[in-house]
Scaffold this motif. Structure first.
Motif, PDB file in Angstrom:
ATOM      1  N   ARG A 167       0.834  -1.189   0.000  1.00 23.21           N
ATOM      2  CA  ARG A 167       0.000   0.000   0.000  1.00 23.21           C
ATOM      3  C   ARG A 167       0.874   1.247   0.000  1.00 23.21           C
ATOM      4  O   ARG A 167       1.956   1.243   0.543  1.00 23.21           O
ATOM      5  N   GLY A 168       0.331   2.282  -0.608  1.00 23.39           N
ATOM      6  CA  GLY A 168       1.066   3.527  -0.693  1.00 23.39           C
ATOM      7  C   GLY A 168       1.912   3.648  -1.942  1.00 23.39           C
ATOM      8  O   GLY A 168       2.484   4.693  -2.215  1.00 23.39           O
ATOM      9  N   THR A 169       2.006   2.540  -2.711  1.00 20.72           N
ATOM     10  CA  THR A 169       2.745   2.538  -3.963  1.00 20.72           C
ATOM     11  C   THR A 169       1.776   2.119  -5.064  1.00 20.72           C
ATOM     12  O   THR A 169       1.058   1.133  -4.922  1.00 20.72           O
ATOM     13  N   CYS A 170       1.756   2.869  -6.149  1.00 22.93           N
ATOM     14  CA  CYS A 170       0.840   2.600  -7.256  1.00 22.93           C
ATOM     15  C   CYS A 170       1.166   1.260  -7.900  1.00 22.93           C
ATOM     16  O   CYS A 170       2.314   0.994  -8.247  1.00 22.93           O
ATOM     17  N   ARG A 171       0.166   0.428  -8.063  1.00 26.73           N
ATOM     18  CA  ARG A 171       0.345  -0.889  -8.677  1.00 26.73           C
ATOM     19  C   ARG A 171       0.652  -0.798 -10.167  1.00 26.73           C
ATOM     20  O   ARG A 171       1.178  -1.735 -10.749  1.00 26.73           O
ATOM     21  N   PHE A 172       0.319   0.328 -10.781  1.00 27.76           N
ATOM     22  CA  PHE A 172       0.521   0.473 -12.220  1.00 27.76           C
ATOM     23  C   PHE A 172       1.894   1.050 -12.543  1.00 27.76           C
ATOM     24  O   PHE A 172       2.645   0.482 -13.322  1.00 27.76           O
ATOM     25  N   CYS A 173       2.232   2.190 -11.950  1.00 29.73           N
ATOM     26  CA  CYS A 173       3.489   2.866 -12.306  1.00 29.73           C
ATOM     27  C   CYS A 173       4.613   2.626 -11.295  1.00 29.73           C
ATOM     28  O   CYS A 173       5.762   2.918 -11.583  1.00 29.73           O
ATOM     29  N   GLY A 174       4.268   2.136 -10.104  1.00 29.19           N
ATOM     30  CA  GLY A 174       5.282   1.847  -9.095  1.00 29.19           C
ATOM     31  C   GLY A 174       5.746   3.044  -8.290  1.00 29.19           C
ATOM     32  O   GLY A 174       6.614   2.920  -7.425  1.00 29.19           O
ATOM     33  N   GLU A 175       5.177   4.218  -8.548  1.00 24.29           N
ATOM     34  CA  GLU A 175       5.563   5.427  -7.824  1.00 24.29           C
ATOM     35  C   GLU A 175       4.767   5.549  -6.520  1.00 24.29           C
ATOM     36  O   GLU A 175       3.646   5.059  -6.422  1.00 24.29           O
ATOM     37  N   PRO A 176       5.327   6.244  -5.511  1.00 21.19           N
ATOM     38  CA  PRO A 176       4.575   6.449  -4.276  1.00 21.19           C
ATOM     39  C   PRO A 176       3.334   7.314  -4.519  1.00 21.19           C
ATOM     40  O   PRO A 176       3.335   8.181  -5.391  1.00 21.19           O
ATOM     41  N   ILE A 177       2.303   7.068  -3.740  1.00 22.78           N
ATOM     42  CA  ILE A 177       1.065   7.840  -3.845  1.00 22.78           C
ATOM     43  C   ILE A 177       1.134   8.941  -2.794  1.00 22.78           C
ATOM     44  O   ILE A 177       1.086   8.677  -1.590  1.00 22.78           O
ATOM     45  N   ILE A 178       1.281  10.179  -3.265  1.00 20.44           N
ATOM     46  CA  ILE A 178       1.420  11.337  -2.388  1.00 20.44           C
ATOM     47  C   ILE A 178       0.172  12.204  -2.540  1.00 20.44           C
ATOM     48  O   ILE A 178      -0.200  12.566  -3.652  1.00 20.44           O
ATOM     49  N   GLU A 179      -0.465  12.527  -1.425  1.00 20.61           N
ATOM     50  CA  GLU A 179      -1.621  13.426  -1.434  1.00 20.61           C
ATOM     51  C   GLU A 179      -1.428  14.454  -0.327  1.00 20.61           C
ATOM     52  O   GLU A 179      -1.101  14.094   0.801  1.00 20.61           O
ATOM     53  N   ASN A 180      -1.633  15.700  -0.682  1.00 18.28           N
ATOM     54  CA  ASN A 180      -1.440  16.814   0.253  1.00 18.28           C
ATOM     55  C   ASN A 180      -0.051  16.790   0.873  1.00 18.28           C
ATOM     56  O   ASN A 180       0.129  17.077   2.056  1.00 18.28           O
ATOM     57  N   GLY A 181       0.948  16.420   0.072  1.00 17.93           N
ATOM     58  CA  GLY A 181       2.330  16.416   0.529  1.00 17.93           C
ATOM     59  C   GLY A 181       2.723  15.233   1.395  1.00 17.93           C
ATOM     60  O   GLY A 181       3.848  15.152   1.860  1.00 17.93           O
ATOM     61  N   LYS A 182       1.811  14.295   1.640  1.00 23.41           N
ATOM     62  CA  LYS A 182       2.106  13.135   2.491  1.00 23.41           C
ATOM     63  C   LYS A 182       1.804  11.840   1.733  1.00 23.41           C
ATOM     64  O   LYS A 182       0.899  11.805   0.909  1.00 23.41           O
ATOM     65  N   PRO A 183       2.546  10.785   2.079  1.00 25.00           N
ATOM     66  CA  PRO A 183       2.238   9.488   1.471  1.00 25.00           C
ATOM     67  C   PRO A 183       0.850   9.007   1.916  1.00 25.00           C
ATOM     68  O   PRO A 183       0.482   9.163   3.073  1.00 25.00           O
ATOM     69  N   ASN A 184       0.092   8.461   0.997  1.00 25.01           N
ATOM     70  CA  ASN A 184      -1.206   7.881   1.329  1.00 25.01           C
ATOM     71  C   ASN A 184      -1.061   6.369   1.277  1.00 25.01           C
ATOM     72  O   ASN A 184      -1.002   5.774   0.209  1.00 25.01           O
ATOM     73  N   ASN A 185      -1.002   5.748   2.431  1.00 26.39           N
ATOM     74  CA  ASN A 185      -0.786   4.308   2.517  1.00 26.39           C
ATOM     75  C   ASN A 185      -2.078   3.500   2.403  1.00 26.39           C
ATOM     76  O   ASN A 185      -2.052   2.282   2.549  1.00 26.39           O
ATOM     77  N   ARG A 186      -3.201   4.155   2.161  1.00 26.08           N
ATOM     78  CA  ARG A 186      -4.466   3.451   2.043  1.00 26.08           C
ATOM     79  C   ARG A 186      -4.850   3.188   0.588  1.00 26.08           C
ATOM     80  O   ARG A 186      -5.741   2.397   0.320  1.00 26.08           O
ATOM     81  N   HIS A 193      -4.023   2.172  -3.561  1.00 31.00           N
ATOM     82  CA  HIS A 193      -3.193   1.284  -4.374  1.00 31.00           C
ATOM     83  C   HIS A 193      -2.899   1.846  -5.762  1.00 31.00           C
ATOM     84  O   HIS A 193      -2.098   1.283  -6.488  1.00 31.00           O
ATOM     85  N   TRP A 194      -3.595   2.928  -6.157  1.00 31.88           N
ATOM     86  CA  TRP A 194      -3.486   3.472  -7.509  1.00 31.88           C
ATOM     87  C   TRP A 194      -3.491   4.993  -7.468  1.00 31.88           C
ATOM     88  O   TRP A 194      -4.187   5.582  -6.653  1.00 31.88           O
ATOM     89  N   HIS A 195      -2.755   5.615  -8.371  1.00 31.02           N
ATOM     90  CA  HIS A 195      -3.006   7.019  -8.686  1.00 31.02           C
ATOM     91  C   HIS A 195      -4.305   7.029  -9.489  1.00 31.02           C
ATOM     92  O   HIS A 195      -4.579   6.078 -10.221  1.00 31.02           O
ATOM     93  N   GLN A 196      -5.077   8.071  -9.409  1.00 25.64           N
ATOM     94  CA  GLN A 196      -6.340   8.109 -10.143  1.00 25.64           C
ATOM     95  C   GLN A 196      -6.104   7.940 -11.646  1.00 25.64           C
ATOM     96  O   GLN A 196      -6.773   7.156 -12.308  1.00 25.64           O
ATOM     97  N   ALA A 197      -5.154   8.677 -12.188  1.00 24.86           N
ATOM     98  CA  ALA A 197      -4.874   8.593 -13.630  1.00 24.86           C
ATOM     99  C   ALA A 197      -4.387   7.194 -14.019  1.00 24.86           C
ATOM    100  O   ALA A 197      -4.762   6.670 -15.077  1.00 24.86           O
TER     101      ALA A 197
END
Length: 112
Positions: free
Chosen positions: A1-20, A22-26
């Motif tokens: 969790r917290g890493t996009c399953r598609f691109c492998g990049e961390p999911i950052i929202e409002n400057g913080k990692p979102n560990n909940r 699994h995907w960036h919206q795009a």
């Protein structure tokens, strides 16, 4: 969790990692288009405004074909070939003509 399953990049929202998540919206939208033909058809039809990209004829929703611009036999595992950027809307007549050309290329590559 917290890493996009598609691109492998961390999911950052409002400057913080979102560990909940699994995907960036795009990335989730791109994955859906690549893996769900119904979603891909709707997306390509909307993007092309129902117009065949070869002859320019308006094509009814139920009668168009989604074509891979660069054929999938050239993919060699490259995810680009399955994305919306490699898809176009064609009418039945134009799709049949393009498929004939693609199959000739495939036979030439296979025989080489």
């Amino acid at each position: 969790r917290g890493t996009c399953r598609f691109c492998g990049e961390p999911i950052i929202e409002n400057g913080k990692p979102n560990n909940r998540k699994h995907w960036h919206q795009a990335c989730g939208e791109t994955w859906s288009i690549c893996n769900n033909p119904t979603i891909a058809r709707k997306h390509v039809y909307k993007r092309e405004r129902g117009k065949c990209q070869d002859c320019g004829e308006l094509t009814p929703m139920k009668q168009f074909h989604v074509d891979h611009i660069v054929p999938l036999f050239e993919a060699n595992g490259d995810i680009f070939f399955y994305t919306e950027k490699n898809m176009q809307l064609l009418c039945h007549t134009c799709h049949a003509a393009k498929t004939k050309i693609d199959m000739n290329r495939f036979r030439a590559l296979k025989g080489a």
